[in-house]
Design an enzyme around this catalytic site. Structure first.
Site, PDB file in Angstrom:
ATOM      1  N   CYS A 163       0.826  -1.209   0.000  1.00  7.00           N
ATOM      2  CA  CYS A 163       0.000   0.000   0.000  1.00  7.00           C
ATOM      3  C   CYS A 163       0.858   1.256   0.000  1.00  7.00           C
ATOM      4  O   CYS A 163       0.514   2.264  -0.618  1.00  7.00           O
ATOM      5  CB  CYS A 163      -0.950  -0.008   1.190  1.00  7.00           C
ATOM      6  SG  CYS A 163      -0.136   0.019   2.807  1.00  7.00           S
ATOM      7  N   HIS A 301      -2.551   1.173   7.230  1.00  4.10           N
ATOM      8  CA  HIS A 301      -2.769   1.068   5.793  1.00  4.10           C
ATOM      9  C   HIS A 301      -2.549   2.454   5.185  1.00  4.10           C
ATOM     10  O   HIS A 301      -2.528   3.464   5.907  1.00  4.10           O
ATOM     11  CB  HIS A 301      -4.196   0.580   5.521  1.00  4.10           C
ATOM     12  CG  HIS A 301      -4.504   0.305   4.080  1.00  4.10           C
ATOM     13  ND1 HIS A 301      -3.714  -0.482   3.278  1.00  4.10           N
ATOM     14  CD2 HIS A 301      -5.533   0.744   3.278  1.00  4.10           C
ATOM     15  CE1 HIS A 301      -4.233  -0.544   2.069  1.00  4.10           C
ATOM     16  NE2 HIS A 301      -5.326   0.194   2.044  1.00  4.10           N
ATOM     17  N   ASN A 317      -8.337   3.422  -2.955  1.00  5.67           N
ATOM     18  CA  ASN A 317      -7.681   2.285  -2.306  1.00  5.67           C
ATOM     19  C   ASN A 317      -7.044   1.397  -3.378  1.00  5.67           C
ATOM     20  O   ASN A 317      -7.236   1.600  -4.577  1.00  5.67           O
ATOM     21  CB  ASN A 317      -8.706   1.502  -1.474  1.00  5.67           C
ATOM     22  CG  ASN A 317      -8.059   0.672  -0.391  1.00  5.67           C
ATOM     23  OD1 ASN A 317      -6.834   0.596  -0.275  1.00  5.67           O
ATOM     24  ND2 ASN A 317      -8.872   0.014   0.422  1.00  5.67           N
TER      25      ASN A 317
END
Length: 354
Positions: A163, A301, A317
């Site tokens: 991420c 995250h 995302n």
């Protein structure tokens, strides 16, 4: 691995299907067991059987190492379906839906997907550039950078904890578009492979700070020249193919959503750390996410803020089109929900490099 009573009942029902427990005169298919043993009051009206499970496996390309592994995954999937229906029956501002994480326990999801590494204590200046702090610059009440051309293909990090790489690669890509009018998808894989010296661990996770420091030193190659593989490989950086260089970067003041809003409006999409730990985040589908259990005390995250409205942030995302609103989330503004303003990084581009 912990299961609820429903999960254990499901596994027992599957055991009764195995050869050791077959009764020749009894139709004990799993579908009939669901019809006759409606132990889950949440799902008993919407019967879930073999056909639904097989459809789930096909849609999300699922396979399992053994029948035992599949039975465990199916039990978890069934529990998650129950949780989804229960949540959606209540008066929430957001909805959940089955997705490619539905056969994962919360622990599996956190260990496999959510791998942002905690940065060292902040030593970088936490302030916006001076010209952005001037009060005579009025920012719009809402903005969506997708309407200005920032529309990347919806990426999927897959089972690689990258991420941090996706967030910074896309933040730099956005600056390339805004500052120079150039649309150039940049390489996440380069950051995964090459930023270990800056404290990152490939698919084992990394930090926004580490990714930024790496690109500040070496610059970013294009996705075309260095495509994503969802695994760590040998670094293949090539100075001749660098497409963007980070001149400098900074952090928005910690916990200050007003400053973060200003940064998004005046600079462009901003990379942020976030708490993705709740199961509702794992299974989010649509609406304004406002889970009060999503603490702002810790983050695990990283995503990209691509805009905001008066009441929510718009987040990109890295979990593909099957998660959220085709890869995006609306997150409630005003409460530092999920720690959205705890660590927000903006990028300054090198005007000479393209």
């Amino acid at each position: 691995m912990a299961y609820s009573v429903y999960g254990y009942l499901f596994i027992l029902l599957n055991l009764f299907q195995s050869k050791e427990f077959v009764c020749e005169d009894t139709d004990n298919s799993i579908e009939n067991l669901y019809r006759t043993r409606q132990y889950d009051t949440v799902l008993q009206e919407d019967y879930v059987g073999d056909l639904h499970w097989e459809k789930f496996k096909r849609e999300f390309n699922k396979s399992y190492a053994s029948t035992i592994h599949e039975n465990k995954a199916r039990a978890v999937w069934y529990e998650n379906l129950a949780a989804i229906k229960h949540h959606n029956s209540l008066n929430h501002t957001f909805q959940l839906r089955e997705n490619h994480f539905s056969d994962m326990t919360l622990r599996q999801y956190l260990r496999t997907i959510v791998k942002l590494v905690k940065s060292e204590e902040h030593t970088h200046n936490e302030t916006l550039p001076e010209h952005l702090r001037k009060h005579d610059i009025i920012i719009p009440p809402e903005i969506d950078w997708r309407n200005s051309g920032f529309k990347p293909d919806i990426p999927s990090q897959r089972r690689c904890g990258a991420c941090y790489a996706f967030t910074i690669a896309h933040a730099v890509q956005a600056q390339l578009l805004i500052a120079k009018g150039v649309w150039e998808p940049l390489s996440e894989q380069q950051i995964v492979d090459c930023s270990g010296h800056w404290g990152n661990y490939g698919c084992g996770g990394g930090s926004l700070r580490g990714a930024l420091r790496y690109l500040e030193a070496y610059g970013a190659m294009s996705y075309k020249d260095y495509p994503y593989e969802a695994k760590k490989s040998k670094c293949r950086w090539d100075k001749r193919r660098v497409r963007a260089k980070v001149t400098s970067w900074g952090l928005s003041p910690r916990g200050d959503e007003a400053a973060l809003e200003r940064a998004v409006a005046l600079l462009g999409p901003i990379g942020v750390s976030i708490n993705a730990a709740p199961r509702t985040f794992q299974l989010y589908h649509s609406g304004v996410y406002d889970d009060h259990t999503c603490s702002n005390k810790s983050v695990n995250h990283a995503v990209l803020i691509v805009g905001y409205s008066r009441t929510y942030w718009i987040l990109l995302n890295w979990w593909g089109k099957h998660w959220g609103e085709k890869g995006y989330m609306k997150l409630k503004k005003g409460h530092n929900r999920c720690g959205i303003a705890n660590y927000a990084a903006y990028v300054v581009m090198d005007d000479k490099k393209i």
